[in-house]
Design an enzyme around this catalytic site. Sequence first.
Site, PDB file in Angstrom:
ATOM      1  N   GLU A  33      -3.223 -10.033  14.310  1.00 29.32           N
ATOM      2  CA  GLU A  33      -1.527  -9.231  13.526  1.00 29.32           C
ATOM      3  C   GLU A  33      -2.546  -7.933  13.752  1.00 29.32           C
ATOM      4  O   GLU A  33      -1.536  -6.619  14.172  1.00 29.32           O
ATOM      5  CB  GLU A  33      -1.654  -9.168  12.379  1.00 29.32           C
ATOM      6  CG  GLU A  33      -0.733 -11.153  12.469  1.00 29.32           C
ATOM      7  CD  GLU A  33      -1.648 -12.091  11.623  1.00 29.32           C
ATOM      8  OE1 GLU A  33      -3.482 -11.939  12.217  1.00 29.32           O
ATOM      9  OE2 GLU A  33      -1.370 -12.994  11.251  1.00 29.32           O
ATOM     10  N   PHE A  83      -0.292 -18.903  -2.461  1.00 29.76           N
ATOM     11  CA  PHE A  83      -1.464 -19.246  -1.781  1.00 29.76           C
ATOM     12  C   PHE A  83      -0.455 -18.274  -0.489  1.00 29.76           C
ATOM     13  O   PHE A  83       0.698 -17.599  -0.733  1.00 29.76           O
ATOM     14  CB  PHE A  83      -0.266 -20.799  -1.064  1.00 29.76           C
ATOM     15  CG  PHE A  83      -1.844 -20.722   0.018  1.00 29.76           C
ATOM     16  CD1 PHE A  83      -2.680 -20.876  -0.150  1.00 29.76           C
ATOM     17  CD2 PHE A  83      -0.835 -21.121   1.235  1.00 29.76           C
ATOM     18  CE1 PHE A  83      -3.129 -20.813   1.213  1.00 29.76           C
ATOM     19  CE2 PHE A  83      -1.358 -21.530   2.922  1.00 29.76           C
ATOM     20  CZ  PHE A  83      -3.228 -20.958   2.266  1.00 29.76           C
ATOM     21  N   GLN A  84      -1.611 -17.450  -0.240  1.00 27.40           N
ATOM     22  CA  GLN A  84      -0.989 -16.436   0.457  1.00 27.40           C
ATOM     23  C   GLN A  84      -0.208 -15.193   0.162  1.00 27.40           C
ATOM     24  O   GLN A  84       0.075 -14.822   0.483  1.00 27.40           O
ATOM     25  CB  GLN A  84      -0.674 -16.848   1.638  1.00 27.40           C
ATOM     26  CG  GLN A  84      -1.161 -17.845   2.518  1.00 27.40           C
ATOM     27  CD  GLN A  84      -1.152 -18.284   4.131  1.00 27.40           C
ATOM     28  OE1 GLN A  84       0.185 -17.987   4.218  1.00 27.40           O
ATOM     29  NE2 GLN A  84      -1.732 -18.375   5.009  1.00 27.40           N
ATOM     30  N   LYS A  90      10.443 -15.352   0.871  1.00 24.08           N
ATOM     31  CA  LYS A  90      10.715 -16.795   2.180  1.00 24.08           C
ATOM     32  C   LYS A  90      11.796 -16.928   1.230  1.00 24.08           C
ATOM     33  O   LYS A  90      12.900 -17.782   1.938  1.00 24.08           O
ATOM     34  CB  LYS A  90       9.810 -18.253   1.659  1.00 24.08           C
ATOM     35  CG  LYS A  90      10.176 -18.961   3.491  1.00 24.08           C
ATOM     36  CD  LYS A  90       8.369 -19.593   2.636  1.00 24.08           C
ATOM     37  CE  LYS A  90       9.422 -20.626   3.711  1.00 24.08           C
ATOM     38  NZ  LYS A  90       8.071 -21.693   3.592  1.00 24.08           N
ATOM     39  N   MET A 137     -21.136   7.609  20.500  1.00 18.38           N
ATOM     40  CA  MET A 137     -20.235   8.352  20.094  1.00 18.38           C
ATOM     41  C   MET A 137     -21.598   8.516  18.562  1.00 18.38           C
ATOM     42  O   MET A 137     -22.386   9.445  18.631  1.00 18.38           O
ATOM     43  CB  MET A 137     -19.073   8.131  19.331  1.00 18.38           C
ATOM     44  CG  MET A 137     -18.563   9.774  18.162  1.00 18.38           C
ATOM     45  SD  MET A 137     -19.252  10.735  19.746  1.00 18.38           S
ATOM     46  CE  MET A 137     -17.601  11.503  19.737  1.00 18.38           C
TER      47      MET A 137
HETATM   48  C1  LIG Z   1     -12.874   0.943  13.421  1.00 17.66           C
HETATM   49  C2  LIG Z   1     -13.739   1.588  13.694  1.00 17.66           C
HETATM   50  N1  LIG Z   1     -15.764   1.524  13.297  1.00 17.66           N
HETATM   51  C3  LIG Z   1     -15.937   2.121  13.194  1.00 17.66           C
HETATM   52  C4  LIG Z   1     -15.891   3.459  14.046  1.00 17.66           C
HETATM   53  C5  LIG Z   1     -16.877   4.753  13.912  1.00 17.66           C
HETATM   54  N2  LIG Z   1     -16.747   5.202  15.494  1.00 17.66           N
HETATM   55  C6  LIG Z   1     -16.561   5.495  15.681  1.00 17.66           C
HETATM   56  S1  LIG Z   1     -17.233   6.135  17.210  1.00 17.66           S
HETATM   57  C7  LIG Z   1     -18.226   4.825  17.437  1.00 17.66           C
HETATM   58  C8  LIG Z   1     -19.009   4.424  18.607  1.00 17.66           C
HETATM   59  C9  LIG Z   1     -17.975   3.714  19.490  1.00 17.66           C
HETATM   60  O1  LIG Z   1     -18.235   3.324  21.170  1.00 17.66           O
HETATM   61  P1  LIG Z   1     -18.244   2.648  21.976  1.00 17.66           P
HETATM   62  O2  LIG Z   1     -16.199   2.008  21.841  1.00 17.66           O
HETATM   63  O3  LIG Z   1     -19.045   1.864  22.726  1.00 17.66           O
HETATM   64  O4  LIG Z   1     -17.306   4.008  22.388  1.00 17.66           O
HETATM   65  P2  LIG Z   1     -18.734   5.569  23.307  1.00 17.66           P
HETATM   66  O5  LIG Z   1     -18.736   5.625  21.844  1.00 17.66           O
HETATM   67  O6  LIG Z   1     -19.367   4.761  23.709  1.00 17.66           O
HETATM   68  O7  LIG Z   1     -17.725   5.518  24.227  1.00 17.66           O
HETATM   69  C10 LIG Z   1     -18.116   4.368  15.920  1.00 17.66           C
HETATM   70  C11 LIG Z   1     -19.110   2.601  15.270  1.00 17.66           C
HETATM   71  C12 LIG Z   1     -14.294   3.493  13.985  1.00 17.66           C
HETATM   72  N3  LIG Z   1     -14.174   4.719  15.045  1.00 17.66           N
HETATM   73  N4  LIG Z   1     -13.523   2.612  13.954  1.00 17.66           N
END
Ligand SMILES: Cc1ncc(C[n+]2csc(CCOP(=O)(O)OP(=O)(O)O)c2C)c(N)n1
Lengths: 573, 176
Positions: A53, A115-116, A165, A479
Amino acid sequence: MSRTVFGAQIIWEALIAEGVDVCFGMPGGAILPTYDALAKYEYQIHHVLVTHEQGASHMADGYARATGRVGVCIATSGPGAINLMTGLATAQMDSVPIVAITGQVPVSLLGKDGFQEADIQGVSLPITKHNYLVTNIEELGPAIKEAFYIARTGRPGPVLVDVTKDVQQTLMEGFDYDAIEVNLPGYISNKMEADPKDIARAARLINESERPVIVAGQGVSIAHAEAELRVLAEKANIPVATSLLGIGTFPTTHPLSISWGGMHGEAYCNHALQECDVLIAVGARLDDRLTGKFDTFAPKARIVHFDIDPAEMGKNLTIDTPVVGDALLSLRSLLPQIESTSHPDWLEQIEEWKRDSKEIDILEQETDDLNAPFIVRSLWHMTNGGDATIVTDVGQHQMWEAQYFNHTKKRSLLTSGGLGTMGYALPAAIGAQMGLKSEEVWVMAGDGGFQMTMIELKTVREQNVPVKITIINNSFLGMVQQWQDVFYEKRYSGTPLMNPDFVKIAEAYGIPARMVDKKEDVEDAIREAQETDGPFLIEFRVPTEHVYPMVPAGKSNSEMIRRKRPLLPTDEE
Amino acid sequence: MKFNSKHTIIAWMEDKPGVLNRVAGLFRRRNFNIESLTVGHSETPGISRMTFVASGSQRELSQIQTQLDKLINITRIQDVTDEPALVRELALIKVEATGENRHEVVQMAELHRAEIVDVTIDSLVVQIVGREDRVNALVENLRHFGIIEMVRTGAVAMTRSRLKTVEEFGSNGTNQ
Ligand SMILES: Cc1ncc(C[n+]2csc(CCOP(=O)(O)OP(=O)(O)O)c2C)c(N)n1
């Protein structure tokens, strides 16, 4: 015309009356009556079965951002509805119109921990523009009508309608959707005309300025004010920066464009923001990613803030001239009061900053290594200078996309700016592609974020969505790794990734794919994707690299960390 | 303007399930500093009226009102701090009152124009209606005898004049 219908039918008929042609969802017990009624309406509304979802809410989001229409997602009670929440919060932060319909346990079981059952109204309260719990058939039609009205008017946002529902199973006599009147005494919607006194003050400030800068946000695009923005900029020769979400509201290739600013925005843009004497924000909420430390942002500037949301005035910064109203109407009444001027010294200063940035630009450096900026720029060339919609995930690749894809088209970059939701790209692109039909839509994701929602490749295949997917695979949560490099002495805690073979993953879903790790193969791979009928996936393997400039969190935008000059060693900070 | 001040604000809202939850959720989420909050019926069926006292800087107080106004079910907001307004609070204070000091407690209540509303063998319940400072003064004085239990409603407010129309608010009013 009034008829006798079940609640479940009211839901579909309301969606159809609102002009919805596609919706994204997954059935379950509490929404089953509604899914059962779908068969009657399938020739009017296309239902896309999602894998999870979260995908449904991102698809609705991508559809809405790409088309400007309201996106719709559907889920069952409890876990189904809760899975929607990441997408709703993403949409709320970025003012995206969505209507989410969720099933709820029957009224007789409400509050009994059956439930749910989960308190979806409570859970979604702080991450939606508004929400409804419908426990009575009489309220169902009005709730959906109001939901659409609230979602698309004023400052748009997601609205959730939770329907028990039993309401879906109840017969209602005299149902007539068109006759329902929206009755929202506490809601002032859109098309608000700004106070002429505020407009006049804004004009005076702009006319008196010597070093003005415009910051254009997504509000410009929501208000369809791109043309007026351009007239304003050209009439008074004002350089235009955008926020991340404002990208596309002003052509990046325009001589007055100074790209976008903030934490990873262009350095020359940040210099201009820090030095300007009047800052004209239009439909931008001036969040911390743009401003850096609030107290030190644009220290010499008086700020004119055009926004439809009164609560944005002074939320983060001290505003000299707040102008509350629809951006299109405000700009229209402002323009005749703006004097033609040129600001030659200021524009020359900005040109100098631009030249300086170009000198240390990674694209200007000779390296055989494949890198994301090179890929992004190649994609830009190969889409005839950006005639495509790019949907990014979150991370380094997102920043590079925003820096190197010279967006000129409105709504051509879809990205989770406010919430920074990894996993956004693929499902949002599916939604965008379904809304844009045959237009070219590209996913640009990191290897980390892509894996959060890559299960929607199933949806891509099943619906034969012709989306082109690129993964920038640096085998890291890039990042975060960059931050560890700079601020945590290269302690890579929880950031190296052990990835699957993405080409095989795609092939397992029946999607053609290819891996590229050399610069010379980039063009050919992009062409192959473009020439392939239907979806295609390219995995780009790249070494790790840093995004510059970089403003440390909580620091002033004047304290940017820049890429080292080419003659100096480039691997040390 | 950095200095904090205390403001009394009235908000009108549709009387629908969950509205108070929305208001309370907003105050919590945005970290607003709310000192008291009172809700009840207004003269209009279907519309509830809330009075709340908030403190903060000028900017914070404006945020409280504009953010609150964004809630779909809030129909109107008015800051009555600088208006001629009646602001009242009710307090019930149960005080130790044994033989010796019973008379003094009664006297103290009278001096404060408060009422004795309940009597037991060893306690009295004093009721006061008035501005917050009057209630505070009484409470201070009754502490001396020993307060067993106390309940305060928080302020309710009403302007003395007729309500201003939207036009009179002007564009800087919060009720846009
Ligand atoms: C749902 C979620 N979890 C954690 C983060 C923290 N976060 C920001 S950038 C990043 C790394 C992203 O890595 P990747 O998808 O390999 O992209 P890149 O930066 O290497 O281009 C993380 C873990 C986030 N923004 N969103």
